[in-house]
Scaffold this motif. Sequence first.
Motif, PDB file in Angstrom:
ATOM      1  N   GLU A 105       1.021  -1.187  -0.087  1.00 24.63           N
ATOM      2  CA  GLU A 105       0.227  -0.018  -0.147  1.00 24.63           C
ATOM      3  C   GLU A 105       1.059   1.201  -0.041  1.00 24.63           C
ATOM      4  OE1 GLU A 105      -2.429  -0.297   3.494  1.00 24.63           O
ATOM      5  OE2 GLU A 105      -3.554  -2.076   2.681  1.00 24.63           O
ATOM      6  N   ASP A 106       2.118   1.197   0.733  1.00 22.73           N
ATOM      7  CA  ASP A 106       2.839   2.300   0.669  1.00 22.73           C
ATOM      8  C   ASP A 106       3.710   2.513  -0.575  1.00 22.73           C
ATOM      9  OD1 ASP A 106       2.006   2.881   3.231  1.00 22.73           O
ATOM     10  OD2 ASP A 106       3.772   1.668   4.304  1.00 22.73           O
ATOM     11  N   LEU A 107       4.029   1.444  -1.444  1.00 24.46           N
ATOM     12  CA  LEU A 107       5.073   1.396  -2.451  1.00 24.46           C
ATOM     13  C   LEU A 107       4.579   2.428  -3.481  1.00 24.46           C
ATOM     14  CD1 LEU A 107       7.387  -0.002  -3.626  1.00 24.46           C
ATOM     15  CD2 LEU A 107       5.894  -1.471  -4.774  1.00 24.46           C
ATOM     16  N   PRO A 108       3.328   2.874  -3.732  1.00 21.62           N
ATOM     17  CA  PRO A 108       3.250   3.919  -4.807  1.00 21.62           C
ATOM     18  C   PRO A 108       3.848   5.184  -4.655  1.00 21.62           C
ATOM     19  CG  PRO A 108       1.290   2.698  -4.393  1.00 21.62           C
ATOM     20  CD  PRO A 108       2.211   2.336  -3.454  1.00 21.62           C
ATOM     21  N   ARG A 109       3.993   5.727  -3.507  1.00 20.41           N
ATOM     22  CA  ARG A 109       4.628   7.005  -3.290  1.00 20.41           C
ATOM     23  C   ARG A 109       6.081   6.939  -3.640  1.00 20.41           C
ATOM     24  NH1 ARG A 109       4.394   7.403   3.256  1.00 20.41           N
ATOM     25  NH2 ARG A 109       2.200   6.482   2.649  1.00 20.41           N
ATOM     26  N   TYR A 110       6.750   5.876  -3.893  1.00 22.96           N
ATOM     27  CA  TYR A 110       8.084   5.519  -4.168  1.00 22.96           C
ATOM     28  C   TYR A 110       8.222   5.196  -5.814  1.00 22.96           C
ATOM     29  CZ  TYR A 110       8.960   5.386   0.817  1.00 22.96           C
ATOM     30  OH  TYR A 110       9.273   5.738   2.012  1.00 22.96           O
ATOM     31  N   LEU A 111       7.213   4.897  -6.384  1.00 23.13           N
ATOM     32  CA  LEU A 111       7.411   4.446  -7.791  1.00 23.13           C
ATOM     33  C   LEU A 111       7.570   5.560  -8.780  1.00 23.13           C
ATOM     34  CD1 LEU A 111       4.326   2.179  -7.778  1.00 23.13           C
ATOM     35  CD2 LEU A 111       6.625   1.527  -7.444  1.00 23.13           C
ATOM     36  N   GLY A 112       7.690   6.812  -8.367  1.00 24.36           N
ATOM     37  CA  GLY A 112       8.123   7.904  -9.276  1.00 24.36           C
ATOM     38  C   GLY A 112       9.687   8.213  -9.305  1.00 24.36           C
ATOM     39  N   GLU A 113      10.136   7.347  -8.359  1.00 22.37           N
ATOM     40  CA  GLU A 113      11.875   7.646  -8.291  1.00 22.37           C
ATOM     41  C   GLU A 113      12.354   6.241  -8.974  1.00 22.37           C
ATOM     42  OE1 GLU A 113      12.615   7.414  -4.061  1.00 22.37           O
ATOM     43  OE2 GLU A 113      11.148   9.174  -3.621  1.00 22.37           O
ATOM     44  N   HIS A 114      13.782   6.385  -8.826  1.00 27.89           N
ATOM     45  CA  HIS A 114      14.600   5.530  -9.748  1.00 27.89           C
ATOM     46  C   HIS A 114      14.524   4.200  -9.190  1.00 27.89           C
ATOM     47  CE1 HIS A 114      17.678   6.544  -7.178  1.00 27.89           C
ATOM     48  NE2 HIS A 114      17.835   7.618  -7.503  1.00 27.89           N
ATOM     49  N   GLY A 115      14.554   4.096  -7.795  1.00 31.34           N
ATOM     50  CA  GLY A 115      14.627   2.774  -6.964  1.00 31.34           C
ATOM     51  C   GLY A 115      15.820   2.222  -6.685  1.00 31.34           C
ATOM     52  N   TYR A 116      17.116   2.945  -7.241  1.00 32.81           N
ATOM     53  CA  TYR A 116      18.228   2.280  -6.819  1.00 32.81           C
ATOM     54  C   TYR A 116      18.671   3.092  -5.358  1.00 32.81           C
ATOM     55  CZ  TYR A 116      18.304   0.695 -11.355  1.00 32.81           C
ATOM     56  OH  TYR A 116      18.461  -0.024 -12.528  1.00 32.81           O
ATOM     57  N   ASP A 117      18.492   2.523  -4.177  1.00 35.32           N
ATOM     58  CA  ASP A 117      18.678   3.135  -3.131  1.00 35.32           C
ATOM     59  C   ASP A 117      20.051   2.430  -2.163  1.00 35.32           C
ATOM     60  OD1 ASP A 117      18.324   4.381  -0.704  1.00 35.32           O
ATOM     61  OD2 ASP A 117      16.620   3.197   0.041  1.00 35.32           O
ATOM     62  N   HIS A 176      28.663   1.064  -4.782  1.00 37.75           N
ATOM     63  CA  HIS A 176      28.411   0.966  -6.296  1.00 37.75           C
ATOM     64  C   HIS A 176      29.053  -0.329  -6.813  1.00 37.75           C
ATOM     65  CE1 HIS A 176      27.842   5.097  -5.675  1.00 37.75           C
ATOM     66  NE2 HIS A 176      26.728   5.099  -6.293  1.00 37.75           N
ATOM     67  N   ALA A 177      30.419  -0.761  -6.464  1.00 35.90           N
ATOM     68  CA  ALA A 177      31.058  -1.662  -7.028  1.00 35.90           C
ATOM     69  C   ALA A 177      30.506  -3.007  -6.741  1.00 35.90           C
ATOM     70  CB  ALA A 177      32.571  -1.698  -6.403  1.00 35.90           C
ATOM     71  N   GLY A 178      29.717  -3.212  -5.524  1.00 32.16           N
ATOM     72  CA  GLY A 178      29.267  -4.530  -5.059  1.00 32.16           C
ATOM     73  C   GLY A 178      27.731  -4.696  -5.117  1.00 32.16           C
ATOM     74  N   ASP A 179      26.791  -3.519  -5.315  1.00 31.29           N
ATOM     75  CA  ASP A 179      25.818  -3.810  -5.548  1.00 31.29           C
ATOM     76  C   ASP A 179      24.987  -2.304  -5.964  1.00 31.29           C
ATOM     77  OD1 ASP A 179      23.708  -2.437  -2.996  1.00 31.29           O
ATOM     78  OD2 ASP A 179      25.775  -3.327  -2.558  1.00 31.29           O
ATOM     79  N   LEU A 180      23.570  -2.201  -6.095  1.00 32.29           N
ATOM     80  CA  LEU A 180      23.214  -0.970  -6.516  1.00 32.29           C
ATOM     81  C   LEU A 180      21.968  -0.538  -5.805  1.00 32.29           C
ATOM     82  CD1 LEU A 180      23.244  -1.243 -10.445  1.00 32.29           C
ATOM     83  CD2 LEU A 180      24.696   0.151  -8.944  1.00 32.29           C
TER      84      LEU A 180
END
Length: 471
Positions: free
Chosen positions: A126-138, A331-335
């Motif tokens: 339910e909370d996820l939609p507020r993050y979908l406008g971002e690139h998601g690489y946290d 960055h060298a190990g994961d995104l």
Amino acid sequence: MASLTARALASLLGDWRSSSMPAYASLADRIRLLMLDGRVVSGTRLPAERDLAQHLGISRTTVTAAYSEVREAGYLESVRGSGSIARLPGRGPLMSEQGESALFDFTKAAMPAISGIADAASHAIEDLPRYLGEHGYDLIGIPPLREAIAEQYRRRGLATSAEQIMVTIGAQHAIALLARTLIGRGDSAVIEVPTYPHAFEAMRGAGARILPVSVTVEDGWDEPALEQAIRRSSPAMGYLMPDFHNPTGRTMPPEQRERVARLAAQHGTQLLIDETMAELVIDDIEPVAPFAAFGEAITVGSVGKTVWGGIRIGWIRAEAPLIQRLFRNRHAGDLGTPIIEQLVVLHLLADHDRIIETRRRQLRTGRDHLVGLLRARFPQWSVPDVAGGLTTWVNLGAPVSSQLTLAARAEGLLITAGPRFGIDGAFERHLRIPFGYTPEEMDAAVDALDRAWRSLAHDVPAPVDELSVVV
């Protein structure tokens, strides 16, 4: 392709001979166990038969026969021009259908999922939609979760801000990232023995020269040895698990934490404190503040032990400049850490007190059941009392842990031999037994151990006066 020298393999083999088996069969069994335990990684080239025979002081015929037996069991592959390569044969599910021989997996110090995960996942969706406008690489963690983790530290008496938190893909990811960032090739690093084996692997992988310091059930940390290692070498890092240490179950007292933190600061050693077991308190004992409350330290935690290993969320608590340095190096190990799992954990932390109390009841039941079983069935073993954590570090009274592990596998039980938690084949007298399972599963596991132990009974050395082996 990685290669293992004859000297390195001989060190891992330790005391491999068995008085009840031909030498080639004992050697084959021990090599197979090293592969099962992960101490010899699949794809590694084993030393040539002649080299290993010379190093072990046995005939080449014996080594040839041992390699042949390991090869026939599916654990070794001969490749033209490359020699003998370690392989793990395929196998089915650990728990087979009823009516077939089952393999119980007791290699994990873990518990089944806590109740409430499905509800937390629903809220996360339910909370996820507020993050979908971002690139998601946290690469650092969503702000609400960083703040919630900081609040948990504040509740434990350690002032912490969200800027001091990085969310990672579990605690192991955090340990590896810190090792890669803080250890240069050839730097020394202090680590406990016995220890969590993947922490040792992360430090060795970063190029560290390992300085082992003993931890025992009876006496805890060997502080004189720890002090000597830090004073003489000024190691870049020291890895400690001071709360319900895995596997011994020991907890470092407050005054010792203060002394160790002060010594490390004086010599420029950055302490990496593994707190993954810290909240798994079973008995009514005086709570100890987080290690970082006694001096500068980097802390690693996760929900893998308290909530469920299937949710891969951990974190690092450190000063803000180091968090930024880790951010640049990550960055060298994961995104980044998956957003959806962060949201699940955010909702679970709101129910933190209920989760911890539930785990406490479950672990008390499991510990009492297992310890009672072991003491009744194996009176010759030394089964320690533990006030928290997930495991008991049993002294078998004889150096047969690897033999017992192999025999247990034949009886349907997967369990990790003591040397997996040491360096260079140590801890053959010990076995780590977890108690985060149901009473029925523990009954079945102890039955399998009993059959395995009896199969070794004619090969177990007579007890030795403890004073004669103190070093």
